[in-house]
Design a protein around this motif. Sequence first.
Motif, PDB file in Angstrom:
ATOM      1  N   LYS A  29     -10.454  -1.412   3.649  1.00 12.44           N
ATOM      2  CA  LYS A  29      -9.757  -1.698   2.305  1.00 12.44           C
ATOM      3  C   LYS A  29     -10.405  -0.517   1.197  1.00 12.44           C
ATOM      4  O   LYS A  29     -11.293  -0.026   1.649  1.00 12.44           O
ATOM      5  CB  LYS A  29     -10.438  -2.938   1.743  1.00 12.44           C
ATOM      6  N   GLU A  30      -9.694  -0.499   0.136  1.00 10.51           N
ATOM      7  CA  GLU A  30      -9.788   0.728  -0.604  1.00 10.51           C
ATOM      8  C   GLU A  30      -9.417   2.194  -0.177  1.00 10.51           C
ATOM      9  O   GLU A  30      -9.723   3.097  -0.995  1.00 10.51           O
ATOM     10  CB  GLU A  30     -11.409   0.404  -1.291  1.00 10.51           C
ATOM     11  N   THR A  48      -5.169  -2.792  -0.276  1.00 16.34           N
ATOM     12  CA  THR A  48      -5.897  -3.915  -0.896  1.00 16.34           C
ATOM     13  C   THR A  48      -6.256  -5.047   0.444  1.00 16.34           C
ATOM     14  O   THR A  48      -7.139  -5.992   0.258  1.00 16.34           O
ATOM     15  CB  THR A  48      -5.049  -4.499  -2.081  1.00 16.34           C
TER      16      THR A  48
END
Length: 85
Positions: A29-30, A48
Amino acid sequence: MAQFQVTQTLKTDNAFIIQGFLLEGQIDKEMEIHIPLNKFLDVTGVITEISETNSQYNITIGCSDLEEIDLWDMLNLKDDVIQIK
């Protein structure tokens, strides 16, 4: 940097989902997905959510509006290998 083979894409009301297989590296994520439009301009999205089923991943890119989702869809990523950083 990771390399990802796209097999399919999906649109929802608030996200764009890229399905496929991880060829190299790791994804979290990110991390950011960068799709070059030309040598000076990229479309960039932030991961996300990630889910995995039978070695196939669903990578969700959060989008702020329907126009952004449509832009991702217009890139026609099916069968492409994309870079994730």
